[in-house]
Design a protein around this motif. Structure first.
Motif, PDB file in Angstrom:
ATOM      1  N   LYS A  92       0.823  -1.211   0.000  1.00  0.00           N
ATOM      2  CA  LYS A  92       0.000   0.000   0.000  1.00  0.00           C
ATOM      3  C   LYS A  92       0.860   1.267   0.000  1.00  0.00           C
ATOM      4  O   LYS A  92       0.505   2.262  -0.612  1.00  0.00           O
ATOM      5  CB  LYS A  92      -0.906  -0.020   1.243  1.00  0.00           C
ATOM      6  N   PHE A  93       1.991   1.215   0.685  1.00  0.00           N
ATOM      7  CA  PHE A  93       2.837   2.409   0.804  1.00  0.00           C
ATOM      8  C   PHE A  93       3.988   2.445  -0.211  1.00  0.00           C
ATOM      9  O   PHE A  93       4.786   3.374  -0.211  1.00  0.00           O
ATOM     10  CB  PHE A  93       3.410   2.519   2.226  1.00  0.00           C
ATOM     11  N   LEU A  94       4.033   1.426  -1.054  1.00  0.00           N
ATOM     12  CA  LEU A  94       5.182   1.255  -1.941  1.00  0.00           C
ATOM     13  C   LEU A  94       5.516   2.503  -2.756  1.00  0.00           C
ATOM     14  O   LEU A  94       6.684   2.870  -2.903  1.00  0.00           O
ATOM     15  CB  LEU A  94       4.904   0.077  -2.886  1.00  0.00           C
ATOM     16  N   ASN A  95       4.489   3.179  -3.260  1.00  0.00           N
ATOM     17  CA  ASN A  95       4.768   4.306  -4.155  1.00  0.00           C
ATOM     18  C   ASN A  95       4.606   5.674  -3.529  1.00  0.00           C
ATOM     19  O   ASN A  95       4.576   6.682  -4.218  1.00  0.00           O
ATOM     20  CB  ASN A  95       3.948   4.170  -5.435  1.00  0.00           C
ATOM     21  N   ARG A  96       4.489   5.719  -2.220  1.00  0.00           N
ATOM     22  CA  ARG A  96       4.560   7.005  -1.545  1.00  0.00           C
ATOM     23  C   ARG A  96       6.034   7.375  -1.457  1.00  0.00           C
ATOM     24  O   ARG A  96       6.845   6.533  -1.091  1.00  0.00           O
ATOM     25  CB  ARG A  96       3.972   6.922  -0.145  1.00  0.00           C
ATOM     26  N   THR A 121      14.865  10.086  -3.360  1.00  0.00           N
ATOM     27  CA  THR A 121      13.605   9.371  -3.571  1.00  0.00           C
ATOM     28  C   THR A 121      13.657   8.042  -2.835  1.00  0.00           C
ATOM     29  O   THR A 121      14.630   7.305  -2.951  1.00  0.00           O
ATOM     30  CB  THR A 121      13.387   9.088  -5.071  1.00  0.00           C
ATOM     31  N   LYS A 122      12.638   7.777  -2.034  1.00  0.00           N
ATOM     32  CA  LYS A 122      12.594   6.483  -1.351  1.00  0.00           C
ATOM     33  C   LYS A 122      11.153   6.113  -1.043  1.00  0.00           C
ATOM     34  O   LYS A 122      10.312   6.973  -0.795  1.00  0.00           O
ATOM     35  CB  LYS A 122      13.445   6.496  -0.075  1.00  0.00           C
ATOM     36  N   SER A 123      10.896   4.821  -1.071  1.00  0.00           N
ATOM     37  CA  SER A 123       9.560   4.325  -0.793  1.00  0.00           C
ATOM     38  C   SER A 123       9.269   4.444   0.694  1.00  0.00           C
ATOM     39  O   SER A 123      10.149   4.201   1.522  1.00  0.00           O
ATOM     40  CB  SER A 123       9.486   2.863  -1.215  1.00  0.00           C
ATOM     41  N   SER A 124       8.021   4.785   1.050  1.00  0.00           N
ATOM     42  CA  SER A 124       7.711   4.766   2.490  1.00  0.00           C
ATOM     43  C   SER A 124       7.264   3.387   2.956  1.00  0.00           C
ATOM     44  O   SER A 124       6.887   3.219   4.112  1.00  0.00           O
ATOM     45  CB  SER A 124       6.702   5.826   2.912  1.00  0.00           C
TER      46      SER A 124
END
Ligand SMILES: *Cc1c(COP(=O)(O)O)cnc(C)c1O
Length: 480
Positions: free
Chosen positions: A55-59, A287-290
């Motif tokens: 669910k948070f992969l692309n935040r 840039t990093k995934s949350s």
């Protein structure tokens, strides 16, 4: 053959199937047979965290203004760990991708504080590193152009001796490293005494609790004595704690903590000197995934202190069963098994061969060559996890069988190793080792045991050169 981007799209099922095929030789992470690489809670429920990860992969946690949930999650995760380690509200820190990043940015902070204090004409900053400390500190020194000052440890306990630290500190020292516990043997350095010395000399003290940070606080609470090592010790400046070890969170999660914001300030990076937006970064990544952060937050809240205490009980039970079993089979613990990670060796049978036979039976332990130069024996290293509580009797049974079968299998001498490697009675030098490591049909490549046995006798510079060549050739564009 050079592998190119496929010209045509491929059906998704084929992609999945091919990936599955690629994993066929990977060691199996389920079933409690791994004593390294993985810290397995064995809790089925934790698999649900994978949904949170997705669910948070692309935040993008780079910009917490655009994704305020990430700031909230990060502050909460850091505060939960900081307070667990007896920090007050001044203790602060950040979430990172792993122990190595936590360590790298803490060392950078100490270096930059040192350079600022000393102003122009500052000497090359020094970092005092016990030989048992994780290689990430040597790596940080190399990346950050600091001078590593390596110090030996006690030949009995393999712990740092405070006086050695005192002697290693100079007016060029930017930071002193200690471990709670060290990875190879699981011993906790005498942090209280080291902190006193660091304070007297006004030097930054980092405690590496990458592996210990989320097990030591719970050991204490279930009656396993642990000496003081965290923010309750005055003079501790920063602490690294991996969540993806005894925190049981997905890989890619760690926390770096500082006594206060004045120290953390030196970790940060900001740049407004380009035509784009003003860039501010917490650590190495931008840039990093949350996903790892959100998943970590979820695991911490799901388990709570109660969950971690229960898991710590099972981990301790696993460790006690294993230590009892291996010592009754005649093996010897290296140093002091103070925590739930430890190493064992044998004075009579070939420990490398024991490791290989265990692997044939599906048990995976870490082989540690030790060092003939430093007087550290070869050993097998284990991290006990909650899953091992149930499988410990099977493990000891298999180990007992193996021990019986290897009774007359004494450790190989250097001469014997040389003969098997095909180096005759000659010396194995750097180029020769590089040749055998990078050639497919070398005995060293077929028999990793032999390689580790040999490494034990070689100067580290030769091993490093050879491994560098090996890695450099392993990663390549040409595929079968
Ligand atoms: C694992 C570990 C590290 C490095 O952490 P990574 O997450 O592998 O980068 C550093 N110190 C100790 C004591 C460790 O166990």
């Amino acid at each position: 053959m050079l592998r190119r981007l496929p010209a045509k799209s491929e059906p998704m099922e084929n992609v999945f199937a091919r990936l599955e095929e690629y994993t066929k030789d990977d060691i199996k992470v389920k079933g409690g047979r791994l004593f390294t690489y993985l810290y397995d809670s064995g809790l089925e429920e934790l698999a649900r965290i994978n949904d949170i990860y997705v669910k948070f992969l692309n935040r993008n946690a780079m910009d917490y203004h655009a994704f305020p949930s990430t700031l909230r999650l990060e502050n909460e995760v850091v505060a939960m760990i900081g307070s667990l380690l007896n920090g007050d509200e001044k203790v602060t820190g950040n979430f990172t991708t792993g122990g190595t990043e936590s360590i790298l940015i803490a060392v950078k902070a100490a270096r930059d504080q040192f350079l600022e204090k000393r102003g122009s004409g500052a000497p090359t900053p020094e970092i005092v590193i016990p030989v048992t400390a994780h290689p990430a500190f040597r790596k940080a020194a190399e990346y950050l152009r600091m001078k590593p000052v390596l110090i030996p440890v006690s030949s009995q306990s393999y712990l740092v001796e405070p006086e050695t630290i005192r002697n290693a500190i100079s007016d060029k020292t930017a930071i002193v490293i200690s471990s709670a516990p060290n990875f190879p043997y699981g011993g906790i350095d005498p942090i209280e005494k080291i902190a006193e010395i660091a304070s007297e000399n006004k030097v930054w003290l980092h405690v590496d609790a990458c592996v210990g940070g989320l097990i030591l606080p719970f050991l204490d609470k279930i009656g396993v004595p642990v000496k003081k090592w965290d923010f309750s010790v005055p003079g501790v400046s920063s602490i690294s704690v991996d969540l993806h070890k005894y925190g049981y969170t997905p890989k890619g999660s760690s926390v770096i903590l500082y006594r206060n914001k004045d120290l953390r300030k030196y970790q940060l990076y900001v740049n407004a000197d380009w035509p784009g937006y003003p860039m501010s970064n917490i650590g190495v990544q931008s840039t990093k995934s949350s996903a790892p952060l959100a998943a970590s937050w979820a695991v911490l809240n799901y388990l709570g202190e109660e969950g971690y205490l229960n898991l710590a009980r099972r981990t301790v039970s696993a460790k006690e069963q294993i230590v009892k079993g291996i010592t009754s089979l005649g093996y010897r613990i290296v140093g002091e098994a103070e925590t739930t990670i430890f190493a064992f060796t044998s004075d009579s049978i070939d420990i490398f061969e024991v490791g290989a036979k265990l692997k044939e039976k599906g048990w995976f332990l870490q082989v540690q060559p030790g060092s003939s130069e430093m007087g550290m024996p070869p050993s097998l290293h284990l991290n006990s996890s909650p899953v091992h509580d149930k499988v410990a009797p099977d493990f000891i049974e298999d180990l007992s069988e193996i021990t019986e079968s290897l009774k007359s299998r004494h450790p190989r001498t250097l001469d014997q190793i040389m003969k098997e490697v095909g180096a005759g009675n000659g010396k194995i030098d750097g180029p020769k080792l590089i040749e055998v490591l990078t050639s497919e049909d070398s005995p060293l490549n077929k028999n990793k045991n032999l390689l580790y046995e040999l490494i034990r006798y070689l100067p580290s510079e030769i091993v490093e050169k050879a491994f560098l060549e090996m890695v450099n050739s392993d990663f390549s564009s040409s595929v079968e």
